[in-house]
Scaffold this motif. Structure first.
Motif, PDB file in Angstrom:
ATOM      1  N   CYS A 160     -33.684   5.943  80.691  1.00  0.00           N
ATOM      2  CA  CYS A 160     -32.879   6.765  79.781  1.00  0.00           C
ATOM      3  C   CYS A 160     -32.299   5.884  78.678  1.00  0.00           C
ATOM      4  CB  CYS A 160     -31.797   7.509  80.567  1.00  0.00           C
ATOM      5  SG  CYS A 160     -30.173   6.793  80.478  1.00  0.00           S
ATOM      6  N   LYS A 172     -24.540  11.925  81.945  1.00  0.00           N
ATOM      7  CA  LYS A 172     -23.367  11.195  81.457  1.00  0.00           C
ATOM      8  C   LYS A 172     -23.207  11.471  79.961  1.00  0.00           C
ATOM      9  CE  LYS A 172     -23.304   7.228  84.608  1.00  0.00           C
ATOM     10  NZ  LYS A 172     -24.583   7.027  85.302  1.00  0.00           N
ATOM     11  N   MET A 203     -29.252   5.379  77.747  1.00  0.00           N
ATOM     12  CA  MET A 203     -28.002   4.678  78.058  1.00  0.00           C
ATOM     13  C   MET A 203     -28.336   3.409  78.840  1.00  0.00           C
ATOM     14  SD  MET A 203     -25.684   7.972  78.926  1.00  0.00           S
ATOM     15  CE  MET A 203     -26.684   9.441  78.901  1.00  0.00           C
ATOM     16  N   ASP A 204     -27.326   2.593  79.111  1.00  0.00           N
ATOM     17  CA  ASP A 204     -27.632   1.306  79.748  1.00  0.00           C
ATOM     18  C   ASP A 204     -26.503   0.918  80.702  1.00  0.00           C
ATOM     19  OD1 ASP A 204     -29.218  -0.843  80.275  1.00  0.00           O
ATOM     20  OD2 ASP A 204     -28.848  -1.900  78.393  1.00  0.00           O
ATOM     21  N   CYS A 205     -26.457   1.565  81.843  1.00  0.00           N
ATOM     22  CA  CYS A 205     -25.407   1.274  82.828  1.00  0.00           C
ATOM     23  C   CYS A 205     -25.742  -0.028  83.535  1.00  0.00           C
ATOM     24  CB  CYS A 205     -25.298   2.400  83.845  1.00  0.00           C
ATOM     25  SG  CYS A 205     -25.020   4.006  83.096  1.00  0.00           S
ATOM     26  N   TYR A 228     -25.050  -1.045  86.413  1.00  0.00           N
ATOM     27  CA  TYR A 228     -25.399  -0.899  87.837  1.00  0.00           C
ATOM     28  C   TYR A 228     -26.670  -0.066  88.062  1.00  0.00           C
ATOM     29  CZ  TYR A 228     -23.009   3.488  86.849  1.00  0.00           C
ATOM     30  OH  TYR A 228     -22.648   4.679  86.280  1.00  0.00           O
ATOM     31  N   CYS A 229     -27.328   0.371  86.996  1.00  0.00           N
ATOM     32  CA  CYS A 229     -28.440   1.333  87.125  1.00  0.00           C
ATOM     33  C   CYS A 229     -29.555   0.778  88.021  1.00  0.00           C
ATOM     34  CB  CYS A 229     -29.006   1.661  85.753  1.00  0.00           C
ATOM     35  SG  CYS A 229     -30.389   2.815  85.821  1.00  0.00           S
ATOM     36  N   LYS A 250     -35.355   0.284  76.036  1.00  0.00           N
ATOM     37  CA  LYS A 250     -34.534   1.436  75.646  1.00  0.00           C
ATOM     38  C   LYS A 250     -34.850   1.905  74.233  1.00  0.00           C
ATOM     39  CE  LYS A 250     -31.808   1.296  79.371  1.00  0.00           C
ATOM     40  NZ  LYS A 250     -31.654   2.410  80.301  1.00  0.00           N
ATOM     41  N   LEU A 277     -32.433   1.884  88.344  1.00  0.00           N
ATOM     42  CA  LEU A 277     -33.756   1.981  87.707  1.00  0.00           C
ATOM     43  C   LEU A 277     -34.196   0.645  87.111  1.00  0.00           C
ATOM     44  CD1 LEU A 277     -33.555   5.428  85.863  1.00  0.00           C
ATOM     45  CD2 LEU A 277     -34.624   4.919  88.056  1.00  0.00           C
ATOM     46  N   GLY A 306     -33.470   9.559  85.390  1.00  0.00           N
ATOM     47  CA  GLY A 306     -33.067   9.474  83.990  1.00  0.00           C
ATOM     48  C   GLY A 306     -31.838  10.345  83.814  1.00  0.00           C
ATOM     49  N   ASP A 307     -31.539  10.720  82.598  1.00  0.00           N
ATOM     50  CA  ASP A 307     -30.383  11.570  82.324  1.00  0.00           C
ATOM     51  C   ASP A 307     -30.889  12.934  81.864  1.00  0.00           C
ATOM     52  OD1 ASP A 307     -27.188  11.252  81.621  1.00  0.00           O
ATOM     53  OD2 ASP A 307     -28.218  12.700  80.334  1.00  0.00           O
TER      54      ASP A 307
HETATM   55  S1  SF4 Z   1     -30.430   6.575  84.355  1.00  0.00           S
HETATM   56 FE1  SF4 Z   1     -28.264   7.019  84.789  1.00  0.00          FE
HETATM   57  S2  SF4 Z   1     -27.445   5.113  85.683  1.00  0.00           S
HETATM   58 FE2  SF4 Z   1     -29.403   4.584  84.647  1.00  0.00          FE
HETATM   59  S3  SF4 Z   1     -28.800   3.933  82.570  1.00  0.00           S
HETATM   60 FE3  SF4 Z   1     -29.289   6.131  82.468  1.00  0.00          FE
HETATM   61  S4  SF4 Z   1     -27.296   7.165  82.762  1.00  0.00           S
HETATM   62 FE4  SF4 Z   1     -27.042   5.043  83.451  1.00  0.00          FE
END
Ligand code: SF4
Length: 360
Positions: free
Chosen positions: A74, A157, A76-78, A80-81, A38, A83, A125-126
């Protein structure tokens, strides 16, 4: 675009590599390199097509969405992602050959001028998180303006869209937010914008003359989910004008089994991945059918009250679940057509713009 990004990151070390293979040695332990990924940007060229159909699955209804792969990963770091299991380069990849993307879109649209193209950049991605660096939406949005057969969904998001607001009104652009209750955002969607900031940004986009969409995906089960999701839906209804909403999707949490282990390793405080799930025909783990039906049914009920007229649909669900939730199943291609009608001028003229969900 590469020059623009570098100019906005003064002082950040830059290394020129022969190709992405040069990054491979870092790949041995996925859980270890994902967080570090990231903090590195890989600027490269998309050598294949940018556009690809959203990967629908045989046993589930598909909405006919088309994905533009402009980034991969992306900032961010969800937890459940999906990816996390998909990316194979320890970096956030940005494809910088924007001119090739525009040429590809021109060629597609010329080859099928009667087709409605619903295209989105938020699948790998976002769509907004890197936009101040990339400047992509400032190029894409005017490119889509005045092309009634094409719609760009900017799915995010994130919340910072002020530089894009003067580009409205533009009915060919749908700003879309992925939504979850505030406690899920805090616990599972690391570094993303809070719920209130997302809804405020949505209200700004509507006021500037853009259409909106919302994706409750993934819907996550946890003790107290009803109250959390009900109040989130009410907040949505109170902050955003329903008339601006093109569609709202619902999709229960699902992922390939091997992601569960990765989630436990990377986010040990996370509890949701331990929930009992069943392996579905597409190989993914999902909640049991009865629980999915219950969650979708309640969401549909709350959304019908809070956002009257918005088209609600299920993302990648089986005909049996559709039947239980809506009392009917769209025929082959019908879901795609319903969504097309929400954004195509012929649909609006025919009065189909809002009340279509009463049919399904
Ligand atoms: S691609 Fe979407 S789900 Fe994955 S970390 Fe980024 S915002 Fe979150």
């Amino acid at each position: 675009m590469a020059r623009r990004i570098l100019a906005r990151l003064p002082g950040v070390p830059v290394t020129v590599i022969p190709d992405r293979e040069a990054l491979r040695p870092a790949l041995a332990d996925r859980a270890a390199w994902l967080a570090a990924a990231k903090t590195t940007l890989l600027l490269t060229v998309q050598k294949g097509p940018f556009r690809r159909p959203c990967p629908g699955t045989r046993d589930y209804l598909c909405c006919g969405y088309q994905v533009l792969q402009v980034t991969l990963n992306c900032p961010m770091d969800c937890s459940y992602c999906v990816l996390q299991e998909y990316i194979n380069v320890p970096a956030i990849t940005i494809f910088v050959n924007m001119e090739d993307l525009l040429a590809e879109l021109e060629a597609d649209w010329a080859a099928a001028p009667d087709k409605v193209w619903r295209l989105g950049t938020g699948e790998f991605g976002d769509s907004l998180a890197l936009d101040e660096l990339m400047g992509l939406n400032k190029r894409l949005m005017p490119f889509f303006a005045g092309r009634p057969q094409a719609v760009l969904e900017i799915k995010t998001k994130w919340h910072r869209l002020e530089p894009l607001l003067p580009l409205g009104p533009n009915p060919q652009v749908v700003f879309a937010w992925s939504l979850n209750p505030a406690e899920i955002i805090r616990r599972e969607e690391h570094f993303s914008a809070p719920l209130e900031a997302r809804l405020k940004a949505a209200a700004q986009a509507a006021a500037a003359g853009f259409r909106l969409a919302f994706h409750f995906d993934p819907l996550i089960y946890f003790p107290g989910w009803e109250e959390a999701y009900r109040s989130t839906v009410e907040r949505l209804g109170s902050m955003v004008p329903s008339a601006a909403i093109a569609w709202i999707s619902l999709g229960g949490l699902r992922f390939l089994p091997r992601l569960r282990h990765l989630i436990h390793r990377r986010f040990p405080a996370s509890r949701f991945a331990a929930q009992e799930m069943v392996r579905a025909p597409d190989g993914k783990l999902r909640y049991f059918k009865d629980l999915r039906i219950d969650m979708y049914g309640r969401m549909r009920e709350w959304l019908s009250q809070a956002t009257p007229g918005a088209l609600i649909y299920l993302c990648m669900e089986s005909p049996r679940v559709w039947q239980a939730v809506f009392g009917g199943v769209p025929e082959e291609g019908e879901l795609a057509r319903l969504l097309d009608e929400r954004v195509h001028p012929s649909g609006e003229r025919a009065g189909l713009y809002f009340p279509t969900n009463s049919r399904i």
